[in-house]
Design a protein around this motif. Structure first.
Motif, PDB file in Angstrom:
ATOM      1  N   GLY A 180       0.774  -1.231   0.000  1.00  7.13           N
ATOM      2  CA  GLY A 180       0.000   0.000   0.000  1.00  7.13           C
ATOM      3  C   GLY A 180       0.805   1.280   0.000  1.00  7.13           C
ATOM      4  O   GLY A 180       0.233   2.369   0.009  1.00  7.13           O
ATOM      5  N   THR A 181       2.138   1.177  -0.051  1.00  2.00           N
ATOM      6  CA  THR A 181       2.972   2.376  -0.112  1.00  2.00           C
ATOM      7  C   THR A 181       2.710   3.140  -1.402  1.00  2.00           C
ATOM      8  O   THR A 181       2.680   4.369  -1.404  1.00  2.00           O
ATOM      9  CB  THR A 181       4.468   1.999   0.004  1.00  2.00           C
ATOM     10  OG1 THR A 181       4.664   1.296   1.242  1.00  2.00           O
ATOM     11  CG2 THR A 181       5.358   3.220  -0.027  1.00  2.00           C
ATOM     12  N   TRP A 182       2.555   2.392  -2.498  1.00  4.78           N
ATOM     13  CA  TRP A 182       2.202   2.968  -3.799  1.00  4.78           C
ATOM     14  C   TRP A 182       0.814   2.446  -4.158  1.00  4.78           C
ATOM     15  O   TRP A 182       0.682   1.396  -4.796  1.00  4.78           O
ATOM     16  CB  TRP A 182       3.207   2.574  -4.864  1.00  4.78           C
ATOM     17  CG  TRP A 182       4.574   3.174  -4.696  1.00  4.78           C
ATOM     18  CD1 TRP A 182       4.974   4.110  -3.793  1.00  4.78           C
ATOM     19  CD2 TRP A 182       5.727   2.878  -5.482  1.00  4.78           C
ATOM     20  NE1 TRP A 182       6.304   4.401  -3.964  1.00  4.78           N
ATOM     21  CE2 TRP A 182       6.789   3.666  -4.991  1.00  4.78           C
ATOM     22  CE3 TRP A 182       5.964   2.026  -6.542  1.00  4.78           C
ATOM     23  CZ2 TRP A 182       8.070   3.629  -5.529  1.00  4.78           C
ATOM     24  CZ3 TRP A 182       7.245   1.972  -7.081  1.00  4.78           C
ATOM     25  CH2 TRP A 182       8.277   2.779  -6.585  1.00  4.78           C
ATOM     26  N   PRO A 183      -0.258   3.163  -3.795  1.00  7.70           N
ATOM     27  CA  PRO A 183      -1.613   2.641  -3.967  1.00  7.70           C
ATOM     28  C   PRO A 183      -2.239   2.841  -5.348  1.00  7.70           C
ATOM     29  O   PRO A 183      -3.416   2.534  -5.521  1.00  7.70           O
ATOM     30  CB  PRO A 183      -2.404   3.422  -2.907  1.00  7.70           C
ATOM     31  CG  PRO A 183      -1.683   4.731  -2.811  1.00  7.70           C
ATOM     32  CD  PRO A 183      -0.216   4.392  -3.012  1.00  7.70           C
ATOM     33  N   ASP A 184      -1.488   3.304  -6.334  1.00  6.67           N
ATOM     34  CA  ASP A 184      -2.067   3.566  -7.650  1.00  6.67           C
ATOM     35  C   ASP A 184      -2.537   2.260  -8.300  1.00  6.67           C
ATOM     36  O   ASP A 184      -1.742   1.344  -8.542  1.00  6.67           O
ATOM     37  CB  ASP A 184      -1.036   4.258  -8.545  1.00  6.67           C
ATOM     38  CG  ASP A 184      -1.623   4.653  -9.881  1.00  6.67           C
ATOM     39  OD1 ASP A 184      -2.406   5.614  -9.919  1.00  6.67           O
ATOM     40  OD2 ASP A 184      -1.305   3.986 -10.885  1.00  6.67           O
ATOM     41  N   VAL A 185      -3.835   2.183  -8.593  1.00  2.00           N
ATOM     42  CA  VAL A 185      -4.437   0.970  -9.159  1.00  2.00           C
ATOM     43  C   VAL A 185      -3.836   0.633 -10.517  1.00  2.00           C
ATOM     44  O   VAL A 185      -3.559  -0.534 -10.813  1.00  2.00           O
ATOM     45  CB  VAL A 185      -5.969   1.141  -9.273  1.00  2.00           C
ATOM     46  CG1 VAL A 185      -6.595  -0.019 -10.011  1.00  2.00           C
ATOM     47  CG2 VAL A 185      -6.586   1.297  -7.898  1.00  2.00           C
ATOM     48  N   ARG A 186      -3.607   1.637 -11.344  1.00  3.79           N
ATOM     49  CA  ARG A 186      -3.072   1.390 -12.689  1.00  3.79           C
ATOM     50  C   ARG A 186      -1.658   0.821 -12.636  1.00  3.79           C
ATOM     51  O   ARG A 186      -1.297  -0.030 -13.446  1.00  3.79           O
ATOM     52  CB  ARG A 186      -3.121   2.665 -13.512  1.00  3.79           C
ATOM     53  CG  ARG A 186      -4.542   3.130 -13.741  1.00  3.79           C
ATOM     54  CD  ARG A 186      -4.594   4.521 -14.290  1.00  3.79           C
ATOM     55  NE  ARG A 186      -5.987   4.928 -14.412  1.00  3.79           N
ATOM     56  CZ  ARG A 186      -6.405   6.154 -14.237  1.00  3.79           C
ATOM     57  NH1 ARG A 186      -5.567   7.119 -13.949  1.00  3.79           N
ATOM     58  NH2 ARG A 186      -7.674   6.447 -14.356  1.00  3.79           N
ATOM     59  N   LEU A 187      -0.875   1.280 -11.686  1.00  6.51           N
ATOM     60  CA  LEU A 187       0.468   0.732 -11.488  1.00  6.51           C
ATOM     61  C   LEU A 187       0.367  -0.738 -11.108  1.00  6.51           C
ATOM     62  O   LEU A 187       1.056  -1.586 -11.675  1.00  6.51           O
ATOM     63  CB  LEU A 187       1.204   1.536 -10.407  1.00  6.51           C
ATOM     64  CG  LEU A 187       2.537   0.986  -9.912  1.00  6.51           C
ATOM     65  CD1 LEU A 187       3.533   0.810 -11.042  1.00  6.51           C
ATOM     66  CD2 LEU A 187       3.094   1.885  -8.820  1.00  6.51           C
TER      67      LEU A 187
END
Length: 137
Positions: free
Chosen positions: A117-124
């Protein structure tokens, strides 16, 4: 109304290319795949090449399509691409209101940041999952 966008899972020098971008609406930096909206009459592949070049300065020699999706309750339809064929590097061409830093990270680290969840971007997350499922990363 439906909006079309593109994102690129790009590997350069054995590292995943991530853009750290300030998002005014969120009032913070986000970590994302390079990409953005498709311009009028532009094909998704052309848009992906343009966005990769503008945001990172990287020129891809080829792209592989990973798939197209839409997140529920969101009007944006996103086509994802993959490249590990970077043929040239130049300066970024950012809009006046864009503040983007290019990061190069290990794929396993990026997967860890998405997973915890540190990088929560769905597209990533979707881009990394599709690229991994297809054996590209």
């Amino acid at each position: 109304m439906q909006t079309r966008a593109v994102k690129v899972v790009a590997i350069h020098n054995n590292k995943l290319v991530i853009v750290k971008q300030f998002r005014e609406g969120k009032r913070k930096f986000t970590y994302e795949l390079p990409g953005g909206r498709i311009e009028h009459a532009e094909q998704p592949r052309q848009g992906a090449l343009r966005e990769l070049s503008e945001e990172t300065g990287l020129i891809a020699g080829s792209l592989k399509e990973l798939g197209t999706y839409r997140v529920a309750n969101n009007p944006v339809v996103v086509t994802l691409y993959f490249t590990d064929h970077i043929i040239r590097q130049q300066q970024q061409h950012l809009d006046n209101d864009e503040q983007i830093y290019v990061l190069y990270v290990n794929v396993d680290d990026a997967l860890k940041y998405v997973g915890n969840g540190t990088w929560p971007d769905v597209r990533l997350g979707i881009g990394l999952i599709l690229a991994r499922a297809k054996g590209l990363i």
